[in-house]
Design a protein around this motif. Structure first.
Motif, PDB file in Angstrom:
ATOM      1  N   MET A   1     -13.258 -18.243 -70.637  1.00 59.18           N
ATOM      2  CA  MET A   1     -13.855 -17.578 -71.795  1.00 59.18           C
ATOM      3  C   MET A   1     -15.068 -16.746 -71.377  1.00 59.18           C
ATOM      4  O   MET A   1     -15.250 -15.612 -71.833  1.00 59.18           O
ATOM      5  N   LYS A   2     -15.897 -17.331 -70.501  1.00 56.75           N
ATOM      6  CA  LYS A   2     -17.100 -16.616 -70.062  1.00 56.75           C
ATOM      7  C   LYS A   2     -16.749 -15.420 -69.187  1.00 56.75           C
ATOM      8  O   LYS A   2     -17.338 -14.346 -69.320  1.00 56.75           O
ATOM      9  N   SER A   3     -15.776 -15.590 -68.269  1.00 53.81           N
ATOM     10  CA  SER A   3     -15.453 -14.510 -67.335  1.00 53.81           C
ATOM     11  C   SER A   3     -14.662 -13.385 -67.994  1.00 53.81           C
ATOM     12  O   SER A   3     -14.859 -12.207 -67.680  1.00 53.81           O
ATOM     13  N   GLU A   4     -13.771 -13.724 -68.934  1.00 51.71           N
ATOM     14  CA  GLU A   4     -12.907 -12.712 -69.543  1.00 51.71           C
ATOM     15  C   GLU A   4     -13.478 -12.102 -70.818  1.00 51.71           C
ATOM     16  O   GLU A   4     -13.158 -10.962 -71.153  1.00 51.71           O
ATOM     17  N   HIS A   5     -14.317 -12.868 -71.535  1.00 49.66           N
ATOM     18  CA  HIS A   5     -14.810 -12.381 -72.828  1.00 49.66           C
ATOM     19  C   HIS A   5     -16.335 -12.415 -72.948  1.00 49.66           C
ATOM     20  O   HIS A   5     -16.863 -11.943 -73.964  1.00 49.66           O
ATOM     21  N   GLY A   6     -17.027 -12.988 -71.943  1.00 49.26           N
ATOM     22  CA  GLY A   6     -18.480 -13.084 -72.031  1.00 49.26           C
ATOM     23  C   GLY A   6     -18.936 -13.869 -73.243  1.00 49.26           C
ATOM     24  O   GLY A   6     -19.917 -13.510 -73.912  1.00 49.26           O
ATOM     25  N   THR A   7     -18.231 -14.960 -73.548  1.00 50.00           N
ATOM     26  CA  THR A   7     -18.507 -15.749 -74.753  1.00 50.00           C
ATOM     27  C   THR A   7     -19.936 -16.281 -74.759  1.00 50.00           C
ATOM     28  O   THR A   7     -20.398 -16.874 -73.782  1.00 50.00           O
ATOM     29  N   LYS A   8     -20.643 -16.072 -75.870  1.00 48.71           N
ATOM     30  CA  LYS A   8     -22.014 -16.551 -76.016  1.00 48.71           C
ATOM     31  C   LYS A   8     -22.020 -18.036 -76.373  1.00 48.71           C
ATOM     32  O   LYS A   8     -21.088 -18.535 -77.027  1.00 48.71           O
ATOM     33  N   PRO A   9     -23.089 -18.770 -75.956  1.00 48.78           N
ATOM     34  CA  PRO A   9     -23.152 -20.207 -76.240  1.00 48.78           C
ATOM     35  C   PRO A   9     -23.029 -20.537 -77.723  1.00 48.78           C
ATOM     36  O   PRO A   9     -22.364 -21.506 -78.092  1.00 48.78           O
ATOM     37  N   GLY A  10     -23.689 -19.731 -78.595  1.00 49.14           N
ATOM     38  CA  GLY A  10     -23.627 -20.011 -80.027  1.00 49.14           C
ATOM     39  C   GLY A  10     -22.220 -19.905 -80.581  1.00 49.14           C
ATOM     40  O   GLY A  10     -21.775 -20.758 -81.356  1.00 49.14           O
ATOM     41  N   HIS A  11     -21.476 -18.855 -80.179  1.00 49.49           N
ATOM     42  CA  HIS A  11     -20.094 -18.701 -80.629  1.00 49.49           C
ATOM     43  C   HIS A  11     -19.199 -19.808 -80.079  1.00 49.49           C
ATOM     44  O   HIS A  11     -18.308 -20.314 -80.777  1.00 49.49           O
ATOM     45  N   MET A  12     -19.435 -20.173 -78.813  1.00 52.02           N
ATOM     46  CA  MET A  12     -18.637 -21.244 -78.216  1.00 52.02           C
ATOM     47  C   MET A  12     -18.869 -22.558 -78.948  1.00 52.02           C
ATOM     48  O   MET A  12     -17.929 -23.293 -79.268  1.00 52.02           O
ATOM     49  N   MET A  13     -20.132 -22.860 -79.236  1.00 52.09           N
ATOM     50  CA  MET A  13     -20.470 -24.089 -79.951  1.00 52.09           C
ATOM     51  C   MET A  13     -19.857 -24.076 -81.350  1.00 52.09           C
ATOM     52  O   MET A  13     -19.307 -25.084 -81.817  1.00 52.09           O
ATOM     53  N   LEU A  14     -19.930 -22.920 -82.026  1.00 52.86           N
ATOM     54  CA  LEU A  14     -19.406 -22.812 -83.392  1.00 52.86           C
ATOM     55  C   LEU A  14     -17.900 -23.040 -83.441  1.00 52.86           C
ATOM     56  O   LEU A  14     -17.413 -23.928 -84.145  1.00 52.86           O
TER      57      LEU A  14
END
Length: 327
Positions: free
Chosen positions: A196-209
């Motif tokens: 998720m981080k490498s392909e989409h740059g997912t932010k911690p807040g969105h990941m937690m949500l």
């Protein structure tokens, strides 16, 4: 001027470190109090691990919503999340399976055993990274992981195990299997989060949500099908004081995650790892003092090796893994 800045940074670091220590130490105390206490005249045991995680995930979801739409919007503006719900759904499934298995293991093993076993989280993450993501790690990294494995082996090994009561042997074995399942799922969760981080740059807040939102949905379906939801409601109706413990437990989880994110953002993952590893050691210590979970000399030796391996890995084993070229 620079001295004032350094003083401010040090104060900030101490505040974040205290927040992590307090939240997760209290979290551990509440978890043990909820899952290992005897309730009422019949000395009932809390067996509703899925329900406990369900409440925790709902609180985490609400907390993440506040963080994204209030805190992040003021500081960074609204950030569009491109991560697919396929990733969120599967990572949520492995995430909640790890949490439920870990909580349920407390019905069969002591809390220090659970903490020491969960300290092996780097091992499945590393193994899955090698075979699934084709990553390579340094020799030092393998050595530190071996030290952690050796420490856990020393901690868990009991030469008198075969002479114990068959029922107790069975309970301990079930607890160890649940911890193994939890660690395996931790490895898959880490692999999904890396992608998720490498392909989409997912932010911690969105990941937690979204991970907690998907977890809440999956758990609601599972609780309804198994009937545990109604049993849990009946339990808290008979012992309403446990609601306060569960809500505090969930709040400590959410606030603790916020302090972790703040520490990583301000001081980096190394500083955060130092705090969380030290916190785990004191969690074991508090469990020994407050709940009488005494450890033998052999178990203290195993604990020492685990935390030494984790500490050395923080300082010397953090070189980024290299992906192997495809043949």
């Amino acid at each position: 001027m620079s001295n004032r800045i350094n003083q401010f940074i040090n104060k900030k670091f101490l505040i974040y470190a205290f927040g992590i220590f307090f939240c997760y130490s209290y979290y551990g105390i509440l978890q043990e109090k909820i899952t290992r206490a005897k309730y009422g005249i019949k000395r009932e045991v809390f067996t509703y691990s899925m329900s406990l995680v369900f409440v925790q995930c709902i609180i985490n979801t609400l907390f993440a919503l506040v963080q994204i739409f209030v805190v992040n919007r003021k500081s960074e503006g609204q950030v569009h999340d491109t991560t697919t719900h396929f990733f969120y759904g599967f990572s949520a499934l492995s995430y909640l399976t790890a949490m439920v298995s870990s909580n349920r293991a407390l019905q069969h093993v002591s809390y220090p055993t659970q903490v020491i076993a969960k300290s092996c989280k780097p091992i499945p993450v590393m193994i899955i990274g090698v075979f699934y993501a084709r990553k390579r790690y340094s020799i030092l990294k393998y050595f530190f992981v071996f030290m952690i494995v050796l420490g856990v082996g020393i901690f868990m090994y009991n030469p008198n195990k075969t002479s114990g009561a068959p029922i107790q042997q069975s309970r301990t074995f079930i607890g160890e299997l649940l911890l193994l399942l939890s660690l395996t799922c931790d490895g898959f969760t880490g692999a999904f989060q890396d992608r998720m981080k490498s392909e989409h740059g997912t932010k911690p807040g969105h990941m937690m949500l979204w991970m907690n939102a998907w977890s809440s949905l999956i758990l609601f379906v599972a609780l309804t099908i198994t009937g545990e939801l109604w049993q849990f409601i009946d339990f808290v109706n008979r012992f309403p004081f446990v609601i306060s413990f569960i809500l505090q437990f969930s709040a400590m989880s959410a606030i603790g995650q916020l302090f972790i994110f703040l520490t990583i953002t301000s001081f980096g993952p190394l500083a955060c790892s130092l705090i969380t590893t030290t916190r785990k050691f004191f969690t074991v210590l508090f469990s020994v003092i407050l709940f009488g979970n005494s450890l033998s000399n052999q178990q203290w030796l195993g604990s020492g090796l685990v935390f030494l391996g984790l500490s050395l890995d923080m300082f010397y084993g953090k070189q980024p893994p290299i992906k192997k070229p495809l043949l």
